[in-house]
Design a protein around this motif. Structure first.
Motif, mmCIF file in Angstrom:
data_model
loop_
_atom_site.group_PDB
_atom_site.id
_atom_site.type_symbol
_atom_site.label_atom_id
_atom_site.label_comp_id
_atom_site.label_asym_id
_atom_site.label_seq_id
_atom_site.Cartn_x
_atom_site.Cartn_y
_atom_site.Cartn_z
ATOM 1 N N VAL A 62 33.346 28.307 -14.820
ATOM 2 C CA VAL A 62 33.278 28.872 -13.467
ATOM 3 C C VAL A 62 32.176 29.925 -13.402
ATOM 4 C CG1 VAL A 62 34.525 30.234 -11.719
ATOM 5 C CG2 VAL A 62 35.652 28.307 -12.864
ATOM 6 N N SER A 63 32.030 30.713 -14.458
ATOM 7 C CA SER A 63 30.937 31.699 -14.487
ATOM 8 C C SER A 63 29.585 31.011 -14.420
ATOM 9 C CB SER A 63 31.018 32.562 -15.746
ATOM 10 O OG SER A 63 32.128 33.416 -15.660
ATOM 11 N N GLN A 64 29.440 29.883 -15.125
ATOM 12 C CA GLN A 64 28.187 29.110 -15.039
ATOM 13 C C GLN A 64 27.936 28.645 -13.611
ATOM 14 O OE1 GLN A 64 28.918 25.914 -17.800
ATOM 15 N NE2 GLN A 64 27.716 26.891 -19.433
ATOM 16 N N ILE A 65 28.968 28.124 -12.976
ATOM 17 C CA ILE A 65 28.832 27.644 -11.603
ATOM 18 C C ILE A 65 28.448 28.794 -10.683
ATOM 19 C CG2 ILE A 65 30.117 26.725 -9.622
ATOM 20 C CD1 ILE A 65 31.803 25.116 -11.727
ATOM 21 N N MET A 66 29.133 29.924 -10.830
ATOM 22 C CA MET A 66 28.907 31.074 -9.958
ATOM 23 C C MET A 66 27.583 31.778 -10.216
ATOM 24 S SD MET A 66 31.565 31.228 -7.928
ATOM 25 C CE MET A 66 31.434 32.862 -7.256
ATOM 26 N N SER A 67 26.988 31.561 -11.394
ATOM 27 C CA SER A 67 25.717 32.217 -11.701
ATOM 28 C C SER A 67 24.572 31.618 -10.905
ATOM 29 C CB SER A 67 25.408 32.100 -13.196
ATOM 30 O OG SER A 67 24.994 30.775 -13.502
ATOM 31 N N GLY A 68 24.754 30.401 -10.444
ATOM 32 C CA GLY A 68 23.675 29.739 -9.722
ATOM 33 C C GLY A 68 22.669 29.101 -10.650
ATOM 34 N N ASP A 69 22.824 29.320 -11.951
ATOM 35 C CA ASP A 69 21.898 28.730 -12.913
ATOM 36 C C ASP A 69 22.285 27.310 -13.283
ATOM 37 O OD1 ASP A 69 20.427 31.048 -13.005
ATOM 38 O OD2 ASP A 69 21.468 31.839 -14.766
ATOM 39 N N ALA A 70 23.556 26.992 -13.100
ATOM 40 C CA ALA A 70 24.038 25.661 -13.459
ATOM 41 C C ALA A 70 23.465 24.631 -12.495
ATOM 42 C CB ALA A 70 25.560 25.632 -13.413
ATOM 43 N N ASN A 71 23.353 23.413 -12.957
ATOM 44 C CA ASN A 71 22.933 22.318 -12.090
ATOM 45 C C ASN A 71 24.137 21.958 -11.228
ATOM 46 O OD1 ASN A 71 21.818 20.138 -10.852
ATOM 47 N ND2 ASN A 71 21.735 18.859 -12.686
ATOM 48 N N LEU A 72 24.142 22.442 -9.998
ATOM 49 C CA LEU A 72 25.278 22.223 -9.115
ATOM 50 C C LEU A 72 25.191 20.835 -8.505
ATOM 51 C CD1 LEU A 72 25.476 25.690 -7.329
ATOM 52 C CD2 LEU A 72 26.862 24.841 -9.220
ATOM 53 N N THR A 73 25.845 19.907 -9.149
ATOM 54 C CA THR A 73 25.845 18.540 -8.644
ATOM 55 C C THR A 73 26.808 18.432 -7.463
ATOM 56 O OG1 THR A 73 27.653 17.837 -10.078
ATOM 57 C CG2 THR A 73 25.400 17.640 -10.974
ATOM 58 N N VAL A 74 26.670 17.356 -6.718
ATOM 59 C CA VAL A 74 27.595 17.109 -5.618
ATOM 60 C C VAL A 74 29.012 16.991 -6.168
ATOM 61 C CG1 VAL A 74 28.232 15.457 -3.816
ATOM 62 C CG2 VAL A 74 25.833 16.054 -4.163
ATOM 63 N N ARG A 75 29.151 16.393 -7.323
ATOM 64 C CA ARG A 75 30.469 16.256 -7.947
ATOM 65 C C ARG A 75 31.067 17.636 -8.265
ATOM 66 N NH1 ARG A 75 33.134 12.115 -10.210
ATOM 67 N NH2 ARG A 75 31.323 10.765 -10.044
ATOM 68 N N THR A 76 30.261 18.556 -8.768
ATOM 69 C CA THR A 76 30.751 19.907 -9.066
ATOM 70 C C THR A 76 31.170 20.607 -7.782
ATOM 71 O OG1 THR A 76 29.350 20.111 -11.021
ATOM 72 C CG2 THR A 76 30.138 22.157 -10.037
ATOM 73 N N LEU A 77 30.339 20.504 -6.743
ATOM 74 C CA LEU A 77 30.689 21.131 -5.467
ATOM 75 C C LEU A 77 31.982 20.543 -4.911
ATOM 76 C CD1 LEU A 77 27.160 21.304 -3.809
ATOM 77 C CD2 LEU A 77 28.428 23.174 -4.907
ATOM 78 N N ALA A 78 32.147 19.231 -5.036
ATOM 79 C CA ALA A 78 33.370 18.577 -4.555
ATOM 80 C C ALA A 78 34.585 19.039 -5.352
ATOM 81 C CB ALA A 78 33.214 17.063 -4.629
ATOM 82 N N ALA A 79 34.423 19.200 -6.658
ATOM 83 C CA ALA A 79 35.537 19.654 -7.501
ATOM 84 C C ALA A 79 35.966 21.071 -7.121
ATOM 85 C CB ALA A 79 35.144 19.593 -8.979
ATOM 86 N N VAL A 80 34.991 21.928 -6.862
ATOM 87 C CA VAL A 80 35.303 23.295 -6.429
ATOM 88 C C VAL A 80 36.019 23.263 -5.091
ATOM 89 C CG1 VAL A 80 34.282 25.475 -5.646
ATOM 90 C CG2 VAL A 80 33.418 24.377 -7.723
ATOM 91 N N ALA A 81 35.507 22.465 -4.166
ATOM 92 C CA ALA A 81 36.116 22.376 -2.837
ATOM 93 C C ALA A 81 37.552 21.872 -2.927
ATOM 94 C CB ALA A 81 35.283 21.464 -1.936
ATOM 95 N N GLU A 82 37.777 20.844 -3.737
ATOM 96 C CA GLU A 82 39.141 20.303 -3.889
ATOM 97 C C GLU A 82 40.078 21.347 -4.484
ATOM 98 O OE1 GLU A 82 40.588 17.398 -2.773
ATOM 99 O OE2 GLU A 82 38.681 17.382 -1.686
ATOM 100 N N ALA A 83 39.584 22.083 -5.466
ATOM 101 C CA ALA A 83 40.413 23.105 -6.109
ATOM 102 C C ALA A 83 40.802 24.213 -5.127
ATOM 103 C CB ALA A 83 39.684 23.700 -7.312
ATOM 104 N N LEU A 84 39.946 24.469 -4.152
ATOM 105 C CA LEU A 84 40.206 25.527 -3.170
ATOM 106 C C LEU A 84 40.770 24.989 -1.861
ATOM 107 C CD1 LEU A 84 36.988 27.683 -3.693
ATOM 108 C CD2 LEU A 84 39.311 28.159 -4.518
#
Length: 126
Positions: A67-89
């Motif tokens: 989650v820290s990687q995702i929130m840092s903005g340095d990670a490659n934010l794929t559509v799948r990652t964004l969808a996983a975050v959205a589903e979790a929230l």
């Protein structure tokens, strides 16, 4: 369809070249900007829901470090990652493409006739 002899890419001109390739530096800057927008929006949603990064990690089934990687903005934010975050929230992701305003005198390539490019022997992608 009959093809004419193709011109070398460097002879196509600036607008036609935009159809085939973009400046990598501009792409990297644009990617960083999109990542910052996504992580700022995510931070706002987390705060609005009263949730922490640890809460998000648990809901996603990932480590707090991920989650820290995702929130840092340095990670490659794929559509799948964004969808996983959205589903979790239990949230939705909205991606909107908006045209940029161009400075006066800038060349507008949007009206470039793809038939002209095809006539040079290069297929236009749709």
């Amino acid at each position: 369809m009959e093809w004419q002899q193709a011109l070398p890419l460097h002879e196509l001109g600036e607008c036609a070249m935009g159809i085939f390739a973009r400046d990598e530096g501009r792409t990297e800057l644009a990617a960083a900007r999109v990542a910052r927008q996504a992580t700022a929006s995510l931070a706002g949603v987390l705060a609005g829901l009263g949730k922490t990064r640890s809460d998000l990690a648990k809901a996603m089934g990932v480590s707090p470090g991920r989650v820290s990687q995702i929130m840092s903005g340095d990670a490659n934010l794929t559509v799948r990652t964004l969808a996983a975050v959205a589903e979790a929230l239990d949230a939705d992701v909205q991606i909107t493409f908006l045209p940029r305003s161009q400075p006066a005198g800038a060349q507008n390539c949007a009206g470039t006739d793809s038939a002209a490019v095809r006539s040079m022997g290069y297929p236009a992608h749709h």
